[in-house]
Design a protein around this motif. Structure first.
Motif, PDB file in Angstrom:
ATOM      1  N   GLY A  78      -6.390  -8.039   0.308  1.00 29.66           N
ATOM      2  CA  GLY A  78      -7.564  -7.739   1.115  1.00 29.66           C
ATOM      3  C   GLY A  78      -7.188  -7.135   2.449  1.00 29.66           C
ATOM      4  N   VAL A  79      -6.139  -7.687   3.078  1.00 31.64           N
ATOM      5  CA  VAL A  79      -5.679  -7.172   4.372  1.00 31.64           C
ATOM      6  C   VAL A  79      -5.240  -5.717   4.245  1.00 31.64           C
ATOM      7  CG1 VAL A  79      -3.889  -7.383   6.129  1.00 31.64           C
ATOM      8  CG2 VAL A  79      -5.026  -9.435   5.269  1.00 31.64           C
ATOM      9  N   ILE A  80      -4.472  -5.404   3.194  1.00 28.84           N
ATOM     10  CA  ILE A  80      -3.984  -4.039   3.023  1.00 28.84           C
ATOM     11  C   ILE A  80      -5.137  -3.069   2.782  1.00 28.84           C
ATOM     12  CG2 ILE A  80      -2.713  -2.543   1.437  1.00 28.84           C
ATOM     13  CD1 ILE A  80      -0.531  -4.555   1.327  1.00 28.84           C
ATOM     14  N   PHE A  81      -6.058  -3.434   1.890  1.00 27.42           N
ATOM     15  CA  PHE A  81      -7.196  -2.540   1.622  1.00 27.42           C
ATOM     16  C   PHE A  81      -8.071  -2.376   2.867  1.00 27.42           C
ATOM     17  CE2 PHE A  81      -6.387  -3.417  -2.959  1.00 27.42           C
ATOM     18  CZ  PHE A  81      -6.310  -2.099  -3.372  1.00 27.42           C
ATOM     19  N   GLU A  82      -8.177  -3.428   3.674  1.00 32.74           N
ATOM     20  CA  GLU A  82      -8.964  -3.297   4.910  1.00 32.74           C
ATOM     21  C   GLU A  82      -8.281  -2.327   5.873  1.00 32.74           C
ATOM     22  OE1 GLU A  82     -11.006  -6.072   8.403  1.00 32.74           O
ATOM     23  OE2 GLU A  82      -9.859  -7.028   6.787  1.00 32.74           O
ATOM     24  N   ARG A  83      -6.949  -2.408   5.961  1.00 32.87           N
ATOM     25  CA  ARG A  83      -6.216  -1.477   6.829  1.00 32.87           C
ATOM     26  C   ARG A  83      -6.394  -0.033   6.368  1.00 32.87           C
ATOM     27  NH1 ARG A  83      -0.294  -4.383   7.831  1.00 32.87           N
ATOM     28  NH2 ARG A  83      -1.049  -6.079   9.166  1.00 32.87           N
ATOM     29  N   GLU A  84      -6.524   0.142   5.054  1.00 32.09           N
ATOM     30  CA  GLU A  84      -6.711   1.490   4.515  1.00 32.09           C
ATOM     31  C   GLU A  84      -8.162   1.950   4.587  1.00 32.09           C
ATOM     32  OE1 GLU A  84      -5.114   1.316   0.575  1.00 32.09           O
ATOM     33  OE2 GLU A  84      -3.033   1.465   1.252  1.00 32.09           O
ATOM     34  N   GLY A  85      -9.045   1.076   5.093  1.00 27.67           N
ATOM     35  CA  GLY A  85     -10.449   1.441   5.238  1.00 27.67           C
ATOM     36  C   GLY A  85     -11.288   1.232   3.996  1.00 27.67           C
ATOM     37  N   ASN A  86     -10.722   0.602   2.974  1.00 32.13           N
ATOM     38  CA  ASN A  86     -11.457   0.369   1.732  1.00 32.13           C
ATOM     39  C   ASN A  86     -12.137  -1.004   1.825  1.00 32.13           C
ATOM     40  OD1 ASN A  86     -12.367   0.015  -0.892  1.00 32.13           O
ATOM     41  ND2 ASN A  86     -10.571   0.987  -1.804  1.00 32.13           N
ATOM     42  N   VAL A  87     -13.331  -1.022   2.443  1.00 34.24           N
ATOM     43  CA  VAL A  87     -14.034  -2.273   2.722  1.00 34.24           C
ATOM     44  C   VAL A  87     -14.434  -2.994   1.436  1.00 34.24           C
ATOM     45  CG1 VAL A  87     -16.113  -3.272   3.771  1.00 34.24           C
ATOM     46  CG2 VAL A  87     -14.844  -1.468   4.947  1.00 34.24           C
ATOM     47  N   GLU A  88     -14.902  -2.237   0.448  1.00 30.72           N
ATOM     48  CA  GLU A  88     -15.364  -2.856  -0.793  1.00 30.72           C
ATOM     49  C   GLU A  88     -14.234  -3.598  -1.511  1.00 30.72           C
ATOM     50  OE1 GLU A  88     -17.310  -0.096  -3.320  1.00 30.72           O
ATOM     51  OE2 GLU A  88     -18.971   0.271  -1.934  1.00 30.72           O
ATOM     52  N   GLU A  89     -13.053  -2.948  -1.612  1.00 30.11           N
ATOM     53  CA  GLU A  89     -11.924  -3.609  -2.273  1.00 30.11           C
ATOM     54  C   GLU A  89     -11.436  -4.803  -1.462  1.00 30.11           C
ATOM     55  OE1 GLU A  89      -9.798  -2.864  -5.448  1.00 30.11           O
ATOM     56  OE2 GLU A  89     -11.983  -2.799  -5.531  1.00 30.11           O
ATOM     57  N   ALA A  90     -11.402  -4.663  -0.126  1.00 29.55           N
ATOM     58  CA  ALA A  90     -10.979  -5.771   0.728  1.00 29.55           C
ATOM     59  C   ALA A  90     -11.908  -6.969   0.534  1.00 29.55           C
ATOM     60  CB  ALA A  90     -10.976  -5.328   2.192  1.00 29.55           C
ATOM     61  N   GLU A  91     -13.223  -6.691   0.516  1.00 30.84           N
ATOM     62  CA  GLU A  91     -14.194  -7.771   0.320  1.00 30.84           C
ATOM     63  C   GLU A  91     -13.982  -8.442  -1.032  1.00 30.84           C
ATOM     64  OE1 GLU A  91     -19.051  -8.454   0.119  1.00 30.84           O
ATOM     65  OE2 GLU A  91     -18.205  -6.435  -0.071  1.00 30.84           O
ATOM     66  N   ARG A  92     -13.728  -7.660  -2.061  1.00 29.50           N
ATOM     67  CA  ARG A  92     -13.550  -8.213  -3.406  1.00 29.50           C
ATOM     68  C   ARG A  92     -12.365  -9.179  -3.448  1.00 29.50           C
ATOM     69  NH1 ARG A  92     -10.948  -6.990  -8.285  1.00 29.50           N
ATOM     70  NH2 ARG A  92      -9.880  -5.153  -7.461  1.00 29.50           N
ATOM     71  N   TYR A  93     -11.248  -8.783  -2.836  1.00 30.69           N
ATOM     72  CA  TYR A  93     -10.061  -9.630  -2.872  1.00 30.69           C
ATOM     73  C   TYR A  93     -10.228 -10.877  -1.997  1.00 30.69           C
ATOM     74  CZ  TYR A  93      -7.275  -6.455  -5.685  1.00 30.69           C
ATOM     75  OH  TYR A  93      -6.788  -5.702  -6.726  1.00 30.69           O
ATOM     76  N   TYR A  94     -10.846 -10.728  -0.828  1.00 32.41           N
ATOM     77  CA  TYR A  94     -11.079 -11.908   0.014  1.00 32.41           C
ATOM     78  C   TYR A  94     -11.964 -12.931  -0.701  1.00 32.41           C
ATOM     79  CZ  TYR A  94      -9.263  -9.467   4.200  1.00 32.41           C
ATOM     80  OH  TYR A  94      -8.471  -8.819   5.114  1.00 32.41           O
ATOM     81  N   LYS A  95     -13.023 -12.441  -1.342  1.00 34.22           N
ATOM     82  CA  LYS A  95     -13.953 -13.349  -2.021  1.00 34.22           C
ATOM     83  C   LYS A  95     -13.280 -14.053  -3.204  1.00 34.22           C
ATOM     84  CE  LYS A  95     -18.314 -12.015  -2.501  1.00 34.22           C
ATOM     85  NZ  LYS A  95     -19.490 -11.168  -2.774  1.00 34.22           N
ATOM     86  N   GLU A  96     -12.411 -13.330  -3.907  1.00 35.82           N
ATOM     87  CA  GLU A  96     -11.695 -13.951  -5.021  1.00 35.82           C
ATOM     88  C   GLU A  96     -10.701 -14.998  -4.501  1.00 35.82           C
ATOM     89  OE1 GLU A  96     -10.435 -14.811  -8.918  1.00 35.82           O
ATOM     90  OE2 GLU A  96     -12.249 -13.931  -8.072  1.00 35.82           O
ATOM     91  N   ALA A  97     -10.063 -14.705  -3.353  1.00 40.50           N
ATOM     92  CA  ALA A  97      -9.150 -15.678  -2.747  1.00 40.50           C
ATOM     93  C   ALA A  97      -9.901 -16.941  -2.345  1.00 40.50           C
ATOM     94  CB  ALA A  97      -8.463 -15.062  -1.520  1.00 40.50           C
TER      95      ALA A  97
END
Length: 533
Positions: free
Chosen positions: A427-446
Motif C-alpha cells: 500500500g505504501v509503495i502504490f501510494e508513493r506512485e500515486g495509485n490511490v485505488e491500489e494503495a487503498e485495496r492493500y491497506y484494507k486487506e492488511a
C-alpha cells in the motif's frame, strides 16, 4: 472471546453456570497460585477435567481397580509416547482391548467429579476461559450437565465439611488394630475391605488416598468409618523424606511451572522453577525457563545470565543459544546475538526460526548482503517463507529498487497465510506512485488480516485524508482513536469536520487534541477562529 477473572469477582459455580448457559466450547483454566486445573466444555457440557500433579490419573485408577496390570499400563504409556501424547491413555487402552468404551466413560466421569470436588473447595483462585480448545484431537467421550454436577457436588461438599473436622491430618500414618480375619467384622463392603488392606502401618492417609483409586472423598469417608469402628488407629506422623534427586517432586514443579508460564502467570512460574533448582541446583531446563520468564517480563540482563547458566550446563541445545541471541539483540548487542545464532546453526543448520532471527539481526546491524544470503537460504528451505520475502523487499527498498521490493512483497502476499506487513508495505509503495485505488485495496486487506494494527489503520486514514475522501477519512480516524488515542488524530478529525462544515464537532476534537498538547498554538488559534465565526 476469552473470559478471565478471579473467584472473588465471580464464584467458581457461577463461572461454570455461565459457560453452560452460553453453550460454550473450550478450556477453563483455573489456579489458586499453587495448583493448576483444566475443565473442558463442549457446547455447555463438561467433557473432561483434570488437576495437574494429582495422583488420580486414569491409568493409576485402572491399575488400582484391577482392570489392568502395571505392565499393561506401561505398554499403553509407551504407545502414547510414540504417538507424541496425541491420544488419551484411555483410548489407547480401548484399542488394546483392555477396557470398554463404557468403562472409559465411567472413569472419565469419575475424574471430572473428583476434579470439580477439589476445585469447589479452593477458597480463592483465578480463571481464564479459552474458547474452541479441546483436550486433544479425538471424540469427546462424556457430556456432563453442569447443573446436575453442581447439585451432586454441593451435597458432597456439605458432607465433607462435617467429615473434614473429624479426620486425622493427611500425613498421619494409619495401622490396623487387628488383622481383618480376627476383626470379627465379616460384613465389610468390598470398598471397606480394600481400604483396610491398604493400611500397613507405614502409609499415611494421603498415600492411602492415592493408592485406593476411590478418590479423596470416598476414601476419607471409609477411613473415618473404620477409625470410628475401632478397626484402625493413628500411628504417628509421616516423616518427610527429602532427597536431592526426588524426580517426582521435580516433575510436579515442572508441570506447574509450564502451566503458569503458558498462562502468563510469570511470578508463579518463577517460583516453581526455582523450587526445582532447590532440589537439583544444576538443572539446565529450569535455568532455561527462568531465562524465558525474565525475557517475557522485560528483565533482559537477568534473562541473559540465566541463559548463560543453561548453556554452561548443556552445550548441545540449539534453542539455548537462539534465545540467548534474542536477549542480546534486545540489549543492542547485535554482534553478540549474531555469534549466538551462528552457534545455534552449527547444531541445527536448517532451523527456520534461527535463520529468521539471524536475518533480522544482520538487517538491524547493517549487514545487508549477509541478510540477503540468509533470506535466500530460507527460501530454499521454504519457498513461501514470509520473513524471507518481507526482508528481501526491505533490502530492495534500501537499494532504491522499488520494483524489486514490489515483486518480493507481491510474492509474500500470495502465500497461503500472508503477513499483513506485506500488504501494508505494498500500500505504501502504490501510494508513493500515486495509485490511490491500489494503495487503498492493500491497506484494507492488511486491516482485514490484522484489524488492530495501528500503523495500517493510520496509513489508510492518511490516504483518505490526503486524497480528499473526507467521510472515509473520518470513519477510519475514529477507528484509529478506538485503538489508541492520539493528539495528532484528534487534530486531523477536527480539520476534517471543519472542512465538512461541522464546526461544533471540529471544535470538540481540537479541544481533545489540545488536552493532550496544551502548548499547541495552531490548535488554540483554530478553536479561537472557529468560535468567532
Amino acid at each position: 472471546m476469552a473470559i478471565k477473572g478471579t473467584f472473588k469477582e465471580v464464584s467458581f459455580p457461577d463461572v461454570l453456570q455461565l459457560l453452560s448457559t452460553g453453550r460454550k466450547t473450550g478450556c477453563l483454566k483455573v489456579t489458586d497460585g499453587q495448583n493448576f486445573g483444566h475443565i473442558y466444555f463442549h457446547e455447555g457440557n463438561i467433557s473432561f477435567s483434570n488437576i495437574l500433579n494429582r495422583k488420580d490419573r486414569m491409568g493409576d485408577i485402572l491399575v488400582h481397580e484391577g482392570k489392568i496390570t502395571p505392565e499393561q499400563l506401561e505398554m499403553a504409556l509407551q504407545r502414547q509416547k510414540e504417538k507424541g501424547s496425541k491420544q488419551r491413555i484411555g483410548d489407547i487402552l480401548i484399542e488394546m482391548g483392555l477396557i470398554t468404551n463404557d468403562e472409559l466413560a465411567s472413569y472419565v466421569c469419575f475424574q471430572i467429579e473428583e476434579a470439580i470436588f477439589t476445585l469447589l473447595r479452593w477458597p480463592e483462585g483465578q480463571f481464564y476461559f479459552e474458547p474452541d480448545i479441546l483436550p486433544i484431537e479425538e471424540n469427546i467421550t462424556v457430556f456432563l450437565d453442569v447443573q446436575n454436577l453442581l447439585l451432586e457436588e454441593a451435597r458432597r461438599i456439605d458432607e465433607w465439611q462435617n467429615l473434614e473436622k473429624k479426620l486425622p491430618s493427611y500425613d498421619t500414618i494409619l495401622e490396623r488394630v487387628l488383622p481383618l480375619e480376627k476383626a470379627g467384622l465379616p460384613l465389610l463392603s468390598p470398598e471397606e475391605e480394600k481400604i483396610f488392606s491398604l493400611v500397613n502401618g507405614q502409609w499415611s492417609l494421603e498415600e492411602i488416598i492415592q493408592q485406593s483409586g476411590y478418590g479423596e472423598f470416598k476414601t476419607c469417608k471409609i477411613v473415618y468409618g473404620l477409625l470410628l469402628s475401632g478397626l484402625l488407629k493413628r500411628a504417628g506422623q509421616k516423616k518427610e523424606e527429602l532427597t536431592v534427586k526426588d524426580l517426582s517432586m521435580i516433575e510436579e514443579h515442572r508441570n506447574l511451572g509450564s502451566a503458569f508460564y503458558k498462562t502468563k502467570m510469570y511470578e508463579e512460574a518463577l517460583r516453581e522453577y526455582r523450587r526445582i533448582l532447590e532440589i537439583v541446583p544444576h538443572q539446565a531446563e529450569a535455568r532455561f525457563f527462568l531465562g524465558l520468564i525474565n525475557f517475557q517480563q522485560g528483565d533482559f540482563p537477568t534473562a541473559a545470565i540465566e541463559f548463560q547458566e543453561a548453556i554452561a550446563l548443556e552445550t548441545n541445545k540449539p534453542f539455548f543459544y537462539n534465545n540467548f541471541g534474542l536477549v542480546l539483540e534486545h540489549l543492542g548487542d547485535y554482534w553478540g546475538a549474531i555469534s549466538q545464532y551462528q552457534k545455534a546453526l552449527e547444531l541445527n543448520s536448517n532451523n527456520k526460526k534461527i535463520l529468521t532471527n539471524l536475518t533480522v539481526c544482520y538487517y538491524k546491524s547493517g549487514e545487508y548482503e549477509k541478510a540477503s544470503e540468509i533470506c535466500r537460504k530460507l527460501l530454499a528451505l521454504d519457498s513461501e517463507n514470509e520473513v524471507a520475502h518481507f526482508y528481501l523487499g526491505l533490502l530492495s527498498l534500501h537499494r532504491g529498487d522499488y520494483h524489486g521490493a514490489l515483486e518480493c512483497w507481491k510474492k509474500g502476499s500470495a502465500t497461503k497465510s500472508p503477513y499483513f506487513g506485506f500488504l501494508n508495505n505494498l500500500g505504501v509503495i502504490f501510494e508513493r506512485e500515486g495509485n490511490v485505488e491500489e494503495a487503498e485495496r492493500y491497506y484494507k486487506e492488511a486491516l482485514r488480516i490484522s484489524p488492530d494494527s495501528i500503523d495500517v489503520c493510520r496509513n489508510l486514514a492518511d490516504l483518505y485524508y490526503r486524497s480528499g475522501q473526507y467521510e472515509k477519512a473520518v470513519e477510519t480516524f475514529l477507528r484509529l482513536v478506538a485503538l489508541k488515542e492520539s493528539g495528532e488524530v484528534f487534530a486531523k478529525l477536527g480539520n476534517l469536520f471543519f472542512k465538512q462544515g461541522k464546526k461544533e464537532q471540529a471544535i470538540q476534537y481540537w479541544e481533545k487534541a489540545l488536552n493532550l498538547d496544551s502548548t499547541n498554538e495552531v490548535l488554540k488559534r483554530n478553536i479561537f477562529l472557529a468560535k468567532r465565526t
